[in-house]
Design a protein around this motif. Structure first.
Motif, mmCIF file in Angstrom:
data_model
loop_
_atom_site.group_PDB
_atom_site.id
_atom_site.type_symbol
_atom_site.label_atom_id
_atom_site.label_comp_id
_atom_site.label_asym_id
_atom_site.label_seq_id
_atom_site.Cartn_x
_atom_site.Cartn_y
_atom_site.Cartn_z
ATOM 1 N N LEU A 1 0.828 -1.201 0.000
ATOM 2 C CA LEU A 1 0.000 0.000 0.000
ATOM 3 C C LEU A 1 0.867 1.256 0.000
ATOM 4 C CD1 LEU A 1 -2.897 -0.995 2.416
ATOM 5 C CD2 LEU A 1 -3.073 -0.530 -0.033
ATOM 6 N N GLU A 2 1.925 1.253 0.781
ATOM 7 C CA GLU A 2 2.813 2.420 0.809
ATOM 8 C C GLU A 2 3.428 2.665 -0.569
ATOM 9 O OE1 GLU A 2 6.950 3.946 2.723
ATOM 10 O OE2 GLU A 2 5.630 2.822 4.068
ATOM 11 N N LYS A 3 3.787 1.598 -1.256
ATOM 12 C CA LYS A 3 4.340 1.749 -2.613
ATOM 13 C C LYS A 3 3.305 2.384 -3.547
ATOM 14 C CE LYS A 3 6.757 -0.588 -6.278
ATOM 15 N NZ LYS A 3 7.485 -1.737 -6.744
ATOM 16 N N ILE A 4 2.051 1.956 -3.420
ATOM 17 C CA ILE A 4 0.970 2.537 -4.228
ATOM 18 C C ILE A 4 0.801 4.016 -3.886
ATOM 19 C CG2 ILE A 4 -1.551 2.551 -4.514
ATOM 20 C CD1 ILE A 4 -1.387 -0.556 -4.377
ATOM 21 N N PHE A 5 0.788 4.352 -2.605
ATOM 22 C CA PHE A 5 0.596 5.747 -2.190
ATOM 23 C C PHE A 5 1.779 6.621 -2.619
ATOM 24 C CE2 PHE A 5 -2.005 3.864 1.526
ATOM 25 C CZ PHE A 5 -3.139 3.770 0.727
ATOM 26 N N ARG A 6 2.983 6.071 -2.646
ATOM 27 C CA ARG A 6 4.155 6.823 -3.128
ATOM 28 C C ARG A 6 4.078 7.038 -4.652
ATOM 29 N NH1 ARG A 6 7.743 8.085 0.519
ATOM 30 N NH2 ARG A 6 7.859 6.909 2.469
ATOM 31 N N GLU A 7 3.605 6.016 -5.336
ATOM 32 C CA GLU A 7 3.461 6.149 -6.791
ATOM 33 C C GLU A 7 2.372 7.168 -7.129
ATOM 34 O OE1 GLU A 7 4.598 5.427 -10.708
ATOM 35 O OE2 GLU A 7 5.582 4.890 -8.843
ATOM 36 N N LEU B 1 -0.431 19.192 1.042
ATOM 37 C CA LEU B 1 -1.315 18.205 1.686
ATOM 38 C C LEU B 1 -0.600 16.882 1.938
ATOM 39 C CD1 LEU B 1 -4.755 18.630 -0.129
ATOM 40 C CD2 LEU B 1 -4.048 19.513 2.094
ATOM 41 N N TYR B 2 0.518 16.663 1.270
ATOM 42 C CA TYR B 2 1.220 15.380 1.348
ATOM 43 C C TYR B 2 2.717 15.610 1.583
ATOM 44 C CZ TYR B 2 -3.202 14.347 -0.879
ATOM 45 O OH TYR B 2 -4.542 14.275 -1.164
ATOM 46 N N MET C 1 0.776 9.966 -0.995
ATOM 47 C CA MET C 1 -0.551 10.510 -1.273
ATOM 48 C C MET C 1 -1.598 9.548 -0.719
ATOM 49 S SD MET C 1 -2.176 11.865 -4.792
ATOM 50 C CE MET C 1 -3.553 12.993 -4.727
ATOM 51 N N LYS C 2 -1.916 9.769 0.534
ATOM 52 C CA LYS C 2 -2.903 8.946 1.222
ATOM 53 C C LYS C 2 -3.891 9.888 1.891
ATOM 54 C CE LYS C 2 -3.388 5.312 4.667
ATOM 55 N NZ LYS C 2 -3.712 5.676 6.023
#
Length: 179
Positions: A13-19, A35-36, A41-42
């Protein structure tokens, strides 16, 4: 070969949010950097969202992803409701942050999108959803129209940065090959 599945593992999930951050904040500048601040970007809604990703089965590289935010009770407010001053009924969901990672192979992009749509279809059936929503920019608008989404409101600035319009897809009108 592609593998599309729901993601619950924190590292994935962290990899997805970083991408997401790399694409939406840095590259496209569709979301404000302030905001991030941590490069992830979560949003609050991500804690309860269903996250779906497509991977290359040979090297496990991330090829595409999206999130589905369910509205199963009145107290839940979808991001589209706040951004576009809409009232969305229970038994629906918002698709957010659809990304197909840059790839020159158009056919592969189609397979990635189809895999993601198939998993959305599983979510629709599992929760007996009546309608899907999303917001889009002009650049991605035609992709969603081809799937069957219709614009339901005017374009509005998101956080004074990205001009986006709300769209809706009636599940009862969808070709079963798509969802």
């Amino acid at each position: 070969m592609l593998i599309t599945r729901r993601v619950t593992n924190e590292k994935e999930l962290e990899k997805i949010f970083r991408e997401r951050y790399r694409i939406f904040v840095e590259r496209d500048k569709d979301a404000p950097i302030e905001l991030y601040p941590n490069g992830i970007m979560k949003d609050k809604c991500d804690d309860d969202a269903i996250h779906i990703a497509c991977y290359d089965s040979l090297n496990a590289s991330l090829l595409g992803f999206l999130s589905v935010v369910l509205k199963l009770e009145d107290k839940i407010k979808l991001p589209i409701e706040e951004q576009h001053d809409l009232f969305i009924e229970i038994g629906t969901a918002e698709i957010m942050r659809l990304i197909i990672i840059e790839n020159k192979n158009i056919k592969l992009k189609g397979h990635i999108l189809n895999g993601l749509l198939k998993e959305i279809g599983n979510v629709v059936r599992e929760y007996n959803l009546k309608r899907l929503f999303l917001v889009t920019t002009k650049e991605a608008y035609n992709i969603y129209v081809k799937i069957g989404f219709r614009q339901i409101g005017p374009y509005r600035l998101y956080k004074n940065i990205s001009n986006e319009c709300p769209m809706s897809l009636e599940i009862s009108e969808v070709n079963n090959k798509i969802i």
